[in-house]
Design a protein around this motif. Structure first.
Motif, PDB file in Angstrom:
ATOM      1  N   UNK A 164      -1.992  18.062   0.349  1.00 46.16           N
ATOM      2  CA  UNK A 164      -2.636  17.975  -0.952  1.00 46.16           C
ATOM      3  C   UNK A 164      -3.162  16.612  -1.331  1.00 46.16           C
ATOM      4  N   UNK A 165      -3.241  15.679  -0.383  1.00 48.55           N
ATOM      5  CA  UNK A 165      -3.816  14.357  -0.686  1.00 48.55           C
ATOM      6  C   UNK A 165      -5.317  14.533  -0.906  1.00 48.55           C
ATOM      7  N   UNK A 166      -5.788  14.020  -2.024  1.00 52.69           N
ATOM      8  CA  UNK A 166      -7.164  14.265  -2.445  1.00 52.69           C
ATOM      9  C   UNK A 166      -8.186  13.465  -1.631  1.00 52.69           C
ATOM     10  N   UNK A 167      -9.454  13.868  -1.785  1.00 46.00           N
ATOM     11  CA  UNK A 167     -10.539  13.162  -1.101  1.00 46.00           C
ATOM     12  C   UNK A 167     -10.626  11.709  -1.548  1.00 46.00           C
ATOM     13  N   UNK A 168     -10.320  11.435  -2.795  1.00 49.97           N
ATOM     14  CA  UNK A 168     -10.095  10.076  -3.273  1.00 49.97           C
ATOM     15  C   UNK A 168      -8.632  10.027  -3.678  1.00 49.97           C
ATOM     16  N   UNK A 169      -7.751   9.597  -2.778  1.00 49.48           N
ATOM     17  CA  UNK A 169      -6.311   9.817  -2.973  1.00 49.48           C
ATOM     18  C   UNK A 169      -5.797   9.279  -4.299  1.00 49.48           C
ATOM     19  N   UNK A 170      -5.069  10.142  -5.007  1.00 51.96           N
ATOM     20  CA  UNK A 170      -4.580   9.805  -6.332  1.00 51.96           C
ATOM     21  C   UNK A 170      -3.209   9.141  -6.269  1.00 51.96           C
ATOM     22  N   UNK A 171      -3.081   8.063  -6.974  1.00 53.57           N
ATOM     23  CA  UNK A 171      -1.804   7.363  -7.102  1.00 53.57           C
ATOM     24  C   UNK A 171      -0.701   8.332  -7.509  1.00 53.57           C
ATOM     25  N   UNK A 172      -1.001   9.213  -8.443  1.00 55.18           N
ATOM     26  CA  UNK A 172       0.008  10.138  -8.952  1.00 55.18           C
ATOM     27  C   UNK A 172       0.520  11.073  -7.861  1.00 55.18           C
ATOM     28  N   UNK A 173      -0.387  11.586  -7.031  1.00 60.94           N
ATOM     29  CA  UNK A 173       0.009  12.465  -5.925  1.00 60.94           C
ATOM     30  C   UNK A 173       0.817  11.703  -4.886  1.00 60.94           C
ATOM     31  N   UNK A 174       0.374  10.513  -4.570  1.00 64.37           N
ATOM     32  CA  UNK A 174       1.028   9.723  -3.532  1.00 64.37           C
ATOM     33  C   UNK A 174       2.445   9.333  -3.930  1.00 64.37           C
ATOM     34  N   UNK A 175       2.674   9.112  -5.210  1.00 66.67           N
ATOM     35  CA  UNK A 175       4.022   8.756  -5.655  1.00 66.67           C
ATOM     36  C   UNK A 175       5.000   9.911  -5.456  1.00 66.67           C
ATOM     37  N   UNK A 176       4.499  11.141  -5.477  1.00 64.06           N
ATOM     38  CA  UNK A 176       5.358  12.282  -5.159  1.00 64.06           C
ATOM     39  C   UNK A 176       5.796  12.225  -3.693  1.00 64.06           C
ATOM     40  N   UNK A 177       4.885  11.818  -2.830  1.00 57.03           N
ATOM     41  CA  UNK A 177       5.239  11.664  -1.418  1.00 57.03           C
ATOM     42  C   UNK A 177       6.228  10.524  -1.215  1.00 57.03           C
ATOM     43  N   UNK A 178       6.086   9.467  -1.997  1.00 57.16           N
ATOM     44  CA  UNK A 178       7.024   8.348  -1.922  1.00 57.16           C
ATOM     45  C   UNK A 178       8.440   8.838  -2.223  1.00 57.16           C
ATOM     46  N   UNK A 179       8.571   9.716  -3.184  1.00 58.19           N
ATOM     47  CA  UNK A 179       9.886  10.274  -3.524  1.00 58.19           C
ATOM     48  C   UNK A 179      10.476  11.034  -2.340  1.00 58.19           C
ATOM     49  N   UNK A 180       9.613  11.777  -1.621  1.00 58.37           N
ATOM     50  CA  UNK A 180      10.074  12.508  -0.435  1.00 58.37           C
ATOM     51  C   UNK A 180      10.556  11.541   0.633  1.00 58.37           C
TER      52      UNK A 180
END
Length: 385
Positions: free
Chosen positions: A64-80
């Protein structure tokens, strides 16, 4: 030629079937997070190849990483990464997935607010989770450099960072993985690589013959192979040449010993952050407008570009430079990325917001001479209407 220091530690595995090299590149006891975008790698068989190469390994997936990667999405991955004790990240996708994975790698080991990584352009990064990549879209060169661009959707801020800690350990470039790309992504990839090359070339002469000739070769290759890729997406040789061109365009080779510009990218980032245009669309809009505005300063290199890339032989230096602008705009339009704001439904209403964002981000002295101010940017965008 200017002084320079050059080092690139990323190992490249190029060619069909090279995804199998993952078994040799990632430690057998690593806890791996596979990152990807919208899920096309599940449809085209790339993820199956990755799974086969990692058989018996411990891995999780984050999509689900966006075409212009969103900080908000990436922080969810950081939690993982933190919760699961991930110690290796494998980015499977194009430049956005790779950029996003670089941020995940840095943020997972960053002490403090991860947004500071972008506010300080990566200068405070002291560690990162190791990462490698499987490239599926030739465009950004992120697979062989230490930079990334991230968007904070909430505030429409698009910022970049650099750090040697996020340089990929390895990257796998199999041209076959690009066969299923739609025409829009093919066009974006070609234009992105083309403008990356131009940003390091269309400045002023410093007698850097090697860098100039490499850049001119890449530009001619992209002009030749870009339309072929759209006409026949599964031509392996065409795809191979485009993939390697895009990597070479931004792996540090072209920028050694020469002045670089990057004004087009800085302006383009703000257009994407504010209005959601594809990155390459903004580059096509802005690049020739910058040249028109700074024609006197760039005339010598633009004339050289006209002669060596487009075979323009007649006319004065200024006439050749203007011919280069015309030919470049025609190429962008032919690829499907017209060089005008109006082509994307935008007009004068974008000019002041873009200039204001550049000011807010501290980008008040752009270009190879650091003489493009936010006021100049407004004039440039008027030339791009």
């Amino acid at each position: 030629m200017n002084n320079f220091t050059y080092f690139n530690p990323t190992r490249i595995h190029f060619g069909e079937g090279q995804i199998a090299q993952l078994a040799n590149e990632i430690p057998s006891d690593a806890r791996i997070l596979i990152t990807y975008g919208g899920g096309s790698i599940k449809k085209n068989g790339v993820l199956d190849q990755v799974h086969a190469a990692l058989a018996g390994r411990h891995f999780l997936e984050f999509g689900g990483i966006e075409a212009n990667p969103h900080f908000e999405t990436l922080m969810k991955a950081v939690e993982v990464v933190k919760a699961e004790g991930i110690d290796f990240i494998l980015a499977v996708g194009g430049g956005s997935v790779i950029d996003g994975s670089k941020f995940i790698a840095a943020a997972a080991r960053y002490q403090g607010d991860a947004w500071e990584i972008l506010q300080t352009y990566g200068s405070k990064i002291t560690d990162a989770v190791p990462l490698g990549t499987v490239l599926t879209l030739a465009a950004t060169g992120s697979e062989m450099n230490n930079g990334a661009v991230i968007t904070k959707a909430e505030t429409q801020d698009k910022l970049f960072f650099f750090s040697p800690f996020v340089q990929p350990r390895f990257s796998i470039l199999d041209p076959v993985t690009t066969f299923s790309l739609p025409p829009r992504q093919i066009a974006n990839g070609v234009v992105d690589a083309f403008v990356h090359t131009l940003e390091q070339y269309s400045t002023y002469p410093v007698n850097a013959k090697v860098q100039d000739r490499i850049a001119e070769g890449l530009l001619r290759t992209l002009i030749e192979e870009g339309p072929k890729a759209q006409a026949n997406p599964q031509d392996y040789d065409v795809r191979a040449n485009l993939m390697w061109s895009a990597t070479m365009a931004l792996n540090g080779t072209l920028s050694t010993g020469v002045p670089t510009d990057w004004a087009t990218h800085m302006i383009g980032h703000e257009l994407t952050g504010l209005y959601g245009l594809d990155h390459a669309q903004t580059l096509a809009i802005v690049q020739t407008a910058v040249w028109k505005y700074k024609l006197a300063a760039k005339q010598a290199k633009l004339a050289q570009y006209a002669e060596r890339v487009f075979d323009v032989r007649d006319g004065s230096q200024e006439q050749k430079a203007l011919a280069a602008i015309e030919q470049t705009e025609a190429f962008f339009a032919a690829m499907g990325n017209p060089p005008r704001l109006s082509a994307y439904g935008l007009g004068e209403e974008v000019i002041e917001p873009v200039a204001a964002k550049l000011t807010a981000h501290g980008h008040v002295a752009l270009g190879e001479h650091a003489d493009i101010t936010p006021e100049d940017v407004q004039a440039i965008l008027r030339l791009a209407l």
